[in-house]
Scaffold this active site. Structure first.
Site, short mmCIF file in Angstrom:
data_model
loop_
_atom_site.label_atom_id
_atom_site.label_comp_id
_atom_site.label_asym_id
_atom_site.label_seq_id
_atom_site.Cartn_x
_atom_site.Cartn_y
_atom_site.Cartn_z
N SER A 45 0.79 -1.25 -0.06
CA SER A 45 0.11 -0.07 -0.05
C SER A 45 0.99 1.16 -0.08
CB SER A 45 -0.97 0.10 1.29
OG SER A 45 -1.47 1.20 1.47
N TYR A 84 -1.44 -0.66 10.78
CA TYR A 84 -1.73 -1.27 9.64
C TYR A 84 -0.61 -1.14 8.50
CZ TYR A 84 -3.38 -1.37 4.72
OH TYR A 84 -3.29 -1.52 3.40
N LYS A 131 2.58 -3.60 6.83
CA LYS A 131 2.67 -3.81 5.44
C LYS A 131 4.13 -3.40 5.04
CE LYS A 131 -1.03 -4.55 3.43
NZ LYS A 131 -1.72 -5.53 2.58
C1 WQD Z 1 -9.50 9.59 1.32
C2 WQD Z 1 -9.66 10.96 1.26
C3 WQD Z 1 -10.12 11.62 3.71
C4 WQD Z 1 -13.58 9.47 4.27
C5 WQD Z 1 -6.61 4.75 3.26
C6 WQD Z 1 -5.60 3.75 3.88
C7 WQD Z 1 -4.82 3.31 2.60
C8 WQD Z 1 -5.59 2.36 1.77
C9 WQD Z 1 -6.80 3.37 1.21
C10 WQD Z 1 -5.91 0.12 2.16
C11 WQD Z 1 -8.97 11.73 2.48
C12 WQD Z 1 -11.34 11.83 2.97
C13 WQD Z 1 -12.35 10.09 3.70
C14 WQD Z 1 -14.73 10.44 4.95
C15 WQD Z 1 -13.31 12.46 3.85
N1 WQD Z 1 -6.25 1.31 2.15
N2 WQD Z 1 -12.51 11.34 3.70
N3 WQD Z 1 -14.62 11.91 4.58
O1 WQD Z 1 -6.96 7.44 4.12
O2 WQD Z 1 -6.25 7.88 1.56
O3 WQD Z 1 -6.27 5.65 2.32
O4 WQD Z 1 -7.44 3.84 2.44
O5 WQD Z 1 -4.59 -0.34 1.81
O6 WQD Z 1 -3.77 2.39 3.23
O7 WQD Z 1 -4.71 4.67 4.52
O8 WQD Z 1 -8.35 6.80 2.08
O9 WQD Z 1 -10.77 7.08 1.48
O10 WQD Z 1 -10.22 7.01 3.90
O11 WQD Z 1 -9.89 9.08 2.29
O12 WQD Z 1 -13.24 13.42 3.77
O13 WQD Z 1 -15.64 10.03 5.30
O14 WQD Z 1 -10.89 11.37 1.74
O15 WQD Z 1 -9.45 12.94 4.59
O16 WQD Z 1 -8.54 12.97 2.22
P1 WQD Z 1 -6.86 7.08 2.55
P2 WQD Z 1 -9.88 7.19 2.50
#
Ligand code: WQD
Length: 332
Positions: A124, A148, A152
């Site tokens: 990741s 997490y 990885k």
């Molecule tokens: C994306 C953007 C949030 C939810 C994570 C893991 C990564 C991978 C993918 C496994 C950010 C914003 C999110 C919400 C929001 N997983 N957001 N409101 O954090 O980039 O990555 O998932 O491998 O390892 O770290 O993904 O989809 O949680 O967030 O504003 O209800 O959306 O702040 O900018 P992230 P995400």
């Protein structure tokens, strides 16, 4: 060729299994169904017309895993299985270390015992932490900010050390950015248990009316519109990347970013989602989420050059396919 797909009933695993079957590989899935559903097997059959061999087993059960390796004689392994919720990993780190590390070490020892040389591992972009510059290249410094992500990183280190001791192994580490979207049939898609942590499954539920409002975490980031920027990649492009890694003639230990190379903000994604699906997404701006970074997107040049990797699907496809899946699975 017979391929073991661990976690093959999961979101990315199931889309990869479909691609493998379409390319006439024989597929065996081991999945403990802790974060996936057995009904995915029927959907894979409906899409491809092919059956897979399925074992509901936990990779942490070494004896069970050995028996499967003894019986099935695999040619290669694609390893998706693992716990993967960032927030949850902060609450129960020991479970994450035990599960993700022991399962992988069991897998590696079975591969060694039964002479299986080829492994594709699901890593990741989280291993890059908060990058100093963008786009992110594979040789950037590695640093993690949650258990997490650290599992990885530790598994990548284990793979490097095991390769050092066994240079006849053929190991590919794929670092995903943000996988979203769903199969065009509407039969397979992202279906996390409970309230989603990730953006797209949350947006989908607000659009469907099963959740009242999307909280946009932070509007003061150093980005185009103040909201977080990520590299969203269609799960079908991601699945294709695994097939390319499996068929890559280059041996040794290889590491590739799988992303589009483009950054998209939360607001840009939500606006695109509303536009292509002609639907309203109630939203509000709230405080930043702990551990979030301003922006993150890939350089995918190495995968393009060495694997022939090329993203076929656009953000529009990702938004359309995600919503289409939701409408076909009203139990979301
Ligand atoms: C994306 C953007 C949030 C939810 C994570 C893991 C990564 C991978 C993918 C496994 C950010 C914003 C999110 C919400 C929001 N997983 N957001 N409101 O954090 O980039 O990555 O998932 O491998 O390892 O770290 O993904 O989809 O949680 O967030 O504003 O209800 O959306 O702040 O900018 P992230 P995400």
């Amino acid at each position: 060729m017979k391929i073991l797909v661990t976690g093959g009933c999961g979101y990315i695993g199931s889309h990869t299994v479909v691609k493998l079957l379409e390319e006439k590989f024989e597929v065996v899935i081991i999945d403990n169904l802790v974060n996936s559903k057995r009904e995915v097997l029927e959907k894979i059959k409906k899409i491809t017309g092919s059956d897979v061999t399925f074992y509901q087993e936990d990779l942490c059960n070494l004896d069970a895993l050995k028996n499967i390796f003894k019986k099935e004689k695999f040619d290669a392994v694609i390893h998706f299985a693992g716990l993967k919720a960032v927030g949850e990993s902060v609450q129960i780190p020991l479970k994450y270390y035990q599960n993700n590390l022991i399962s992988t070490m069991n897998l590696l020892s079975c591969m060694q015992e039964y002479g299986v040389k080829k492994l594709v591992f699901s890593s990741s972009a989280t291993v890059y932490g908060n990058p100093k510059s963008l786009p992110i290249k594979e040789d950037f410094p590695l640093q993690t900010t949650n258990p997490y992500g650290t599992t990885k990183l530790m598994i990548e280190q284990i793979l490097k050390d095991v390769y050092q001791a066994n240079p006849d192994l053929d190991i590919t580490i794929l670092r995903y950015f943000n996988p979203i979207g769903a199969h065009k049939s509407g039969l397979l898609g992202e279906d996390p248990n409970g309230i989603p942590n990730n953006l797209m499954p949350y947006v989908v539920r607000v659009a469907m009316g099963t959740l009242p409002v999307l909280s946009i975490f932070g509007s003061d980031y150093n980005t185009i519109d103040g909201t977080g920027v990520r590299d969203y990649i269609h799960v079908l492009d991601l699945a294709k990347g695994h097939l390319l890694a499996l068929k890559n003639p280059k041996s040794g230990l290889k590491i590739y970013n799988l992303g589009t190379g483009k950054g998209t903000s939360v607001l840009e994604l939500v606006n695109m989602f509303e536009k292509v699906n002609q639907v309203k997404v109630n939203k509000k701006f709230t405080a930043r989420r702990d551990g979030d970074i301003d922006a993150c997107y890939a350089s995918n040049e190495k995968a393009m050059k060495e694997l022939g990797f090329k993203c076929e699907y656009t953000l529009e496809d990702m938004c359309k396919d995600s919503y289409n899946y939701a409408k076909n699975n009203i139990n979301l």
